[in-house]
Write a protein that holds these residues in place. Structure first.
Motif, short mmCIF file in Angstrom:
data_model
loop_
_atom_site.label_atom_id
_atom_site.label_comp_id
_atom_site.label_asym_id
_atom_site.label_seq_id
_atom_site.Cartn_x
_atom_site.Cartn_y
_atom_site.Cartn_z
N UNK A 183 -12.69 -3.21 20.16
CA UNK A 183 -14.18 -2.78 20.65
C UNK A 183 -14.84 -2.23 19.58
N UNK A 184 -14.21 -1.40 18.47
CA UNK A 184 -14.82 -0.99 17.51
C UNK A 184 -15.28 -2.11 16.36
N UNK A 236 -4.58 5.26 13.43
CA UNK A 236 -5.68 5.92 13.66
C UNK A 236 -7.06 4.86 13.85
N UNK A 237 -7.10 4.40 12.66
CA UNK A 237 -7.99 3.11 12.66
C UNK A 237 -8.20 2.27 13.56
N UNK A 238 -6.88 1.87 13.86
CA UNK A 238 -6.58 0.75 15.01
C UNK A 238 -6.86 1.04 16.31
N UNK A 239 -6.78 2.46 16.59
CA UNK A 239 -7.34 2.89 17.82
C UNK A 239 -8.59 3.36 18.04
N UNK A 289 0.87 -1.30 -0.08
CA UNK A 289 -0.11 0.09 0.01
C UNK A 289 0.88 1.30 -0.02
N UNK A 290 0.13 2.35 -0.48
CA UNK A 290 1.09 3.59 -0.37
C UNK A 290 1.24 3.97 1.12
N UNK A 291 2.42 4.69 1.38
CA UNK A 291 2.73 5.21 2.93
C UNK A 291 1.77 5.74 3.22
N UNK A 292 0.92 6.38 2.48
CA UNK A 292 -0.10 7.28 3.12
C UNK A 292 -1.25 6.51 3.35
N UNK A 293 -1.37 5.58 2.61
CA UNK A 293 -2.66 4.73 3.24
C UNK A 293 -2.09 4.11 4.52
N UNK A 294 -0.93 3.83 4.58
CA UNK A 294 -0.73 2.86 5.85
C UNK A 294 -0.49 3.66 6.88
N UNK A 295 -0.23 4.98 6.73
CA UNK A 295 -0.21 5.80 7.88
C UNK A 295 -1.57 6.23 8.42
N UNK A 296 -2.66 5.69 8.00
CA UNK A 296 -4.08 5.69 8.27
C UNK A 296 -4.45 5.03 9.29
N UNK A 297 -3.96 3.71 9.16
CA UNK A 297 -4.05 2.53 9.97
C UNK A 297 -3.87 2.67 11.55
#
Ligand SMILES: [Zn+2]
Length: 285
Positions: free
Chosen positions: A103-104, A94-97, A84-92
């Protein structure tokens, strides 16, 4: 679920059975997968079809963007390099939190247990798998660098496309919604990047486009979507210059430019207008 041959060495599922479209490219010694669909059981079925109709080994999976209908099948391909692009990986992180924390995910599963039990069953064993290899702007795969992965942004931050130049086939991810409303409501959506990516693709010798949703198409679909985006941009900017509030704009979406195929009733139109209003009001335009 039908794995359709697109060109000599490319295949795709575009019948909506995997929600987001998925595809693959056969290289002389390996198979590259593009996106993994909405659920692990569907991804399993997709992988079986590749085994039967395309071959092995699957070595790499390219993820076009982080939307669940394109990545929730990824655990089925955990033995592969997940690109994946590093910009996509950088979103993970926050998503994982948040949305994708244990819980999410539990909440998501419970929502479907209440609202769509059959679908809930499909998400039962869902695990979130993060990309294992990233790139900045672009990267290539294949002996002759025939597979070109390009970071475009646009539909979401970190969005990428995949182009097989020897056969002029573009896996456009969710830059292209063929004969559907082009969803632009993601909170990382960037209309300027999206339109820039369209202009770039129009300059390329692309012959067949595998869209993120809808049937196979050609560049004329991009012309249709781009023309709409330009009209929508002008309309949003006019609302802003007249200082019309977001609340009011959302009450008048019916007077916004007519989307391709007249898909005006689509609720995604409202989300898209809300995002673009916010985007252009933040002076990013
Ligand atoms: Zn998407």
């Amino acid at each position: 679920m039908k794995l359709e041959q697109v060109s000599e060495t490319t295949w795709a599922i575009v019948d909506a059975s995997t929600y987001g479209n998925v595809g693959c490219i056969k290289l002389p010694k390996s198979v590259i997968v593009i996106d993994t669909g909405m659920t692990p059981p569907l991804a399993k079925k997709f992988r079986k079809l590749i085994h039967k109709e395309v071959g092995e080994p699957i070595t790499d999976v390219i993820l076009t963007h982080y939307h669940s209908d394109h990545v929730f099948g990824t655990q089925v391909f955990q033995d592969c390099t997940l690109i994946a692009s590093s910009a996509m990986a950088a979103i993970y992180p926050e998503l994982l939190n948040n949305r994708w924390s244990p819980e999410g995910i539990q909440e998501l599963k419970e929502y479907y247990v209440q609202n769509d039990p059959a679908f809930a069953e499909q998400l039962k064993d869902l695990r979130i798998i993060t990309p294992t290899q990233t790139f900045e702007d672009s990267m290539t795969l294949g002996k002759e660098n025939e597979v070109h992965i390009q970071h475009t942004g646009g539909h979401t931050a970190g969005h990428s496309t995949v182009y097989l130049n020897t056969e002029r086939v573009l896996f456009a991810g969710d830059l292209v919604f063929c004969q559907q409303y082009p969803y632009a409501g993601d909170q990382t959506n960037n209309p300027l990047e999206w339109m820039r990516a369209f202009e770039e693709i129009l300059k390329m010798p692309v012959e067949i486009i595998v869209p993120g949703h809808g049937p196979l198409c050609g560049k004329e679909e991009i012309q249709i979507q781009l023309a709409y985006f330009k009209k929508l941009e002008t309309w949003i900017k006019a609302q802003l210059s007249e200082e019309i509030s977001l609340e009011k704009v959302l009450q008048t979406v019916d007077s916004s430019p007519t989307p391709p195929y007249d898909l005006k009733a689509d609720p995604r139109l409202k989300f898209s207008i809300e995002r673009w209003y916010t985007f252009y009001s933040q002076d990013e335009g």
